[in-house]
Write a protein that holds these residues in place. Structure first.
Motif, PDB file in Angstrom:
ATOM      1  N   ALA A   5      -6.887  46.489 -30.900  1.00 57.17           N
ATOM      2  CA  ALA A   5      -7.766  46.276 -31.297  1.00 57.17           C
ATOM      3  C   ALA A   5      -8.722  46.777 -30.184  1.00 57.17           C
ATOM      4  CB  ALA A   5      -8.565  45.673 -31.163  1.00 57.17           C
ATOM      5  N   LYS A   6      -8.303  47.350 -28.998  1.00 58.40           N
ATOM      6  CA  LYS A   6      -8.743  48.370 -27.453  1.00 58.40           C
ATOM      7  C   LYS A   6      -8.791  49.780 -28.558  1.00 58.40           C
ATOM      8  CE  LYS A   6      -8.041  44.485 -24.163  1.00 58.40           C
ATOM      9  NZ  LYS A   6      -7.630  44.377 -22.967  1.00 58.40           N
ATOM     10  N   HIS A   7      -7.541  50.006 -28.272  1.00 54.26           N
ATOM     11  CA  HIS A   7      -7.842  51.857 -28.994  1.00 54.26           C
ATOM     12  C   HIS A   7      -8.171  51.829 -29.779  1.00 54.26           C
ATOM     13  CE1 HIS A   7      -5.892  53.595 -32.228  1.00 54.26           C
ATOM     14  NE2 HIS A   7      -5.569  55.142 -31.203  1.00 54.26           N
ATOM     15  N   LYS A   8      -8.067  51.228 -30.753  1.00 58.61           N
ATOM     16  CA  LYS A   8      -9.700  51.259 -32.679  1.00 58.61           C
ATOM     17  C   LYS A   8     -11.043  51.312 -32.033  1.00 58.61           C
ATOM     18  CE  LYS A   8     -10.015  52.652 -36.391  1.00 58.61           C
ATOM     19  NZ  LYS A   8      -8.791  53.571 -36.811  1.00 58.61           N
ATOM     20  N   VAL A  33      -9.009  59.386 -16.614  1.00 62.11           N
ATOM     21  CA  VAL A  33      -9.192  58.144 -15.680  1.00 62.11           C
ATOM     22  C   VAL A  33      -9.970  58.109 -15.814  1.00 62.11           C
ATOM     23  CG1 VAL A  33      -9.396  59.832 -14.000  1.00 62.11           C
ATOM     24  CG2 VAL A  33      -8.713  57.709 -12.961  1.00 62.11           C
ATOM     25  N   ASP A  34     -11.473  58.654 -16.177  1.00 63.09           N
ATOM     26  CA  ASP A  34     -12.802  58.014 -16.570  1.00 63.09           C
ATOM     27  C   ASP A  34     -13.136  57.142 -16.998  1.00 63.09           C
ATOM     28  OD1 ASP A  34     -13.498  59.530 -13.815  1.00 63.09           O
ATOM     29  OD2 ASP A  34     -13.769  61.288 -15.689  1.00 63.09           O
ATOM     30  N   LEU A  35     -12.454  57.528 -18.485  1.00 61.22           N
ATOM     31  CA  LEU A  35     -12.187  56.698 -19.514  1.00 61.22           C
ATOM     32  C   LEU A  35     -11.947  55.432 -19.851  1.00 61.22           C
ATOM     33  CD1 LEU A  35     -12.045  58.824 -22.935  1.00 61.22           C
ATOM     34  CD2 LEU A  35     -13.850  58.333 -22.235  1.00 61.22           C
ATOM     35  N   MET A  36     -10.212  56.001 -18.243  1.00 57.13           N
ATOM     36  CA  MET A  36     -10.022  54.492 -18.409  1.00 57.13           C
ATOM     37  C   MET A  36     -10.969  53.390 -17.488  1.00 57.13           C
ATOM     38  SD  MET A  36      -6.533  55.684 -17.336  1.00 57.13           S
ATOM     39  CE  MET A  36      -5.430  54.647 -15.939  1.00 57.13           C
ATOM     40  N   ALA A  37     -11.677  53.810 -16.607  1.00 57.53           N
ATOM     41  CA  ALA A  37     -12.552  53.057 -15.837  1.00 57.53           C
ATOM     42  C   ALA A  37     -13.382  52.370 -16.540  1.00 57.53           C
ATOM     43  CB  ALA A  37     -12.668  53.738 -14.328  1.00 57.53           C
ATOM     44  N   HIS A  38     -14.351  53.379 -17.008  1.00 49.09           N
ATOM     45  CA  HIS A  38     -15.657  52.550 -18.181  1.00 49.09           C
ATOM     46  C   HIS A  38     -15.006  51.627 -18.981  1.00 49.09           C
ATOM     47  CE1 HIS A  38     -18.965  53.356 -20.969  1.00 49.09           C
ATOM     48  NE2 HIS A  38     -18.625  53.473 -21.162  1.00 49.09           N
ATOM     49  N   TYR A  39     -13.812  51.824 -20.088  1.00 49.70           N
ATOM     50  CA  TYR A  39     -13.737  50.680 -20.619  1.00 49.70           C
ATOM     51  C   TYR A  39     -12.762  49.850 -20.157  1.00 49.70           C
ATOM     52  CZ  TYR A  39     -14.798  54.304 -24.250  1.00 49.70           C
ATOM     53  OH  TYR A  39     -16.201  54.936 -25.307  1.00 49.70           O
ATOM     54  N   VAL A  41      -9.218  49.549 -19.192  1.00 48.24           N
ATOM     55  CA  VAL A  41      -8.056  49.586 -20.122  1.00 48.24           C
ATOM     56  C   VAL A  41      -6.832  51.035 -19.422  1.00 48.24           C
ATOM     57  CG1 VAL A  41      -8.938  48.977 -22.608  1.00 48.24           C
ATOM     58  CG2 VAL A  41      -9.110  51.278 -22.066  1.00 48.24           C
ATOM     59  N   SER A  42      -5.503  50.398 -20.209  1.00 51.38           N
ATOM     60  CA  SER A  42      -5.166  51.217 -19.346  1.00 51.38           C
ATOM     61  C   SER A  42      -4.251  52.741 -20.441  1.00 51.38           C
ATOM     62  CB  SER A  42      -3.601  50.558 -19.791  1.00 51.38           C
ATOM     63  OG  SER A  42      -3.359  50.557 -20.629  1.00 51.38           O
ATOM     64  N   ARG A  43      -3.833  53.753 -19.062  1.00 55.54           N
ATOM     65  CA  ARG A  43      -4.095  54.939 -19.884  1.00 55.54           C
ATOM     66  C   ARG A  43      -3.422  55.215 -21.153  1.00 55.54           C
ATOM     67  NH1 ARG A  43      -3.995  59.480 -16.827  1.00 55.54           N
ATOM     68  NH2 ARG A  43      -4.168  58.981 -14.446  1.00 55.54           N
ATOM     69  N   PRO A  44      -2.424  54.349 -21.692  1.00 56.52           N
ATOM     70  CA  PRO A  44      -2.051  54.535 -23.031  1.00 56.52           C
ATOM     71  C   PRO A  44      -2.622  54.447 -23.985  1.00 56.52           C
ATOM     72  CG  PRO A  44      -0.220  53.351 -21.333  1.00 56.52           C
ATOM     73  CD  PRO A  44      -1.743  53.515 -20.786  1.00 56.52           C
ATOM     74  N   THR A  45      -3.348  53.221 -23.777  1.00 56.26           N
ATOM     75  CA  THR A  45      -4.932  52.342 -25.002  1.00 56.26           C
ATOM     76  C   THR A  45      -5.434  53.911 -25.248  1.00 56.26           C
ATOM     77  OG1 THR A  45      -4.740  50.773 -24.342  1.00 56.26           O
ATOM     78  CG2 THR A  45      -6.385  51.344 -25.081  1.00 56.26           C
ATOM     79  N   VAL A  46      -5.944  54.789 -23.545  1.00 59.50           N
ATOM     80  CA  VAL A  46      -6.732  55.593 -24.300  1.00 59.50           C
ATOM     81  C   VAL A  46      -6.725  56.790 -25.008  1.00 59.50           C
ATOM     82  CG1 VAL A  46      -7.947  57.230 -22.660  1.00 59.50           C
ATOM     83  CG2 VAL A  46      -8.414  55.390 -21.730  1.00 59.50           C
ATOM     84  N   ARG A  47      -5.601  57.229 -24.032  1.00 56.81           N
ATOM     85  CA  ARG A  47      -4.435  58.083 -25.056  1.00 56.81           C
ATOM     86  C   ARG A  47      -4.363  58.055 -26.313  1.00 56.81           C
ATOM     87  NH1 ARG A  47       0.206  60.015 -21.014  1.00 56.81           N
ATOM     88  NH2 ARG A  47      -1.239  61.335 -18.653  1.00 56.81           N
ATOM     89  N   GLN A  48      -4.387  56.652 -27.232  1.00 53.64           N
ATOM     90  CA  GLN A  48      -3.671  56.253 -28.567  1.00 53.64           C
ATOM     91  C   GLN A  48      -5.402  56.557 -28.715  1.00 53.64           C
ATOM     92  OE1 GLN A  48      -2.206  52.322 -28.546  1.00 53.64           O
ATOM     93  NE2 GLN A  48      -1.800  53.033 -30.409  1.00 53.64           N
TER      94      GLN A  48
END
Length: 238
Positions: A5-8, A33-39, A41-48
């Motif tokens: 759900a976070k990824h979506k 790394v900036d998206l991880m901090a903004h949302y 979440v973890s790096r795998p979630t951002v990458r997904q």
């Protein structure tokens, strides 16, 4: 909230920012790394989330640069009608621009002479134009026109003037064309002009422009970026 759900959720938020212009075409989205901090979440979630948009053709990963918003593809309809580039882009709501890279007289080589039904060595104009849509380079076109048809072509400002309109004014209106399509890869020079990577695919059109009396008055070679163009064709069953 699940990781899926976070990824979506991140995917949909990034998609909205692409659509509303927060992240315009040909610009980089924030680093992972900036998206991880903004949302949060973890790096795998951002990458997904990013990979899903890459798979949809909306983002593109560039080595040593980051992730870029891709230019939306332009539907080119010139495979069906004879229409000037400026008119076609304007009709699509895009801003057309033209940069003239070369305009000179030269002797026709074998390829040019054959396509214009000239003798090898006969004088032709060579016109090289880089054409843009919404400030992005779209196509590199090299055109050849027999000098005997239009004695003052060097005086024409082709950043503004249409080649086909110019030929029409000289009583050599192009009424129909014959085109051949190849798919090639960009060399270093073409890649630099079209703002793509060396080796990227190109739609490579060879065009002969004819008058109503079947006189070839123009021969051109057009190199269209494969990442921002697609071509519409209507076919009828024989």
């Amino acid at each position: 909230m699940s990781e899926l759900a976070k990824h979506k959720q991140i995917e949909l938020d990034l998609l909205q920012k692409i659509k509303d212009g927060t992240y315009p075409p040909q610009t980089l989205i924030p680093r992972e790394v900036d998206l991880m901090a903004h949302y949060g979440v973890s790096r795998p979630t951002v990458r997904q989330a990013i990979q899903s948009l890459v798979s949809q053709g909306l983002l593109e990963k560039r080595k040593r640069r980051g992730t870029m918003v891709k230019q939306p593809k332009i539907a080119q309809a010139f495979t069906q009608i004879v229409e000037g580039y400026n008119d076609e882009m304007s009709n699509k709501g895009l801003l057309p621009q033209t940069k003239v890279l070369l305009l000179q007289r030269e002797a026709a080589n074998v390829e040019v002479a054959d396509n214009l039904r000239l003798n090898v060595g006969e004088a032709v104009y060579k016109l090289v134009r880089l054409r843009y849509a919404n400030y992005q380079p779209v196509v590199l076109i090299t055109s050849y026109i027999p000098v005997r048809l239009q004695a003052d072509l060097l005086a024409v400002d082709f950043t503004q003037a249409s080649l086909y309109d110019t030929l029409s004014q000289a009583k050599h209106e192009v009424t129909h064309v014959r085109r051949r399509l190849d798919v090639l890869t960009a060399d270093e020079t073409v890649a630099d002009l079209l703002n793509i990577a060396q080796g990227d695919p190109l739609f490579y059109f060879h065009t002969q422009g004819f008058t109503a009396s079947e006189l070839p008055v123009e021969y051109s070679v057009a190199k269209y970026r494969g990442d921002v163009n697609y071509f519409v064709m209507n076919l009828q069953r024989a």
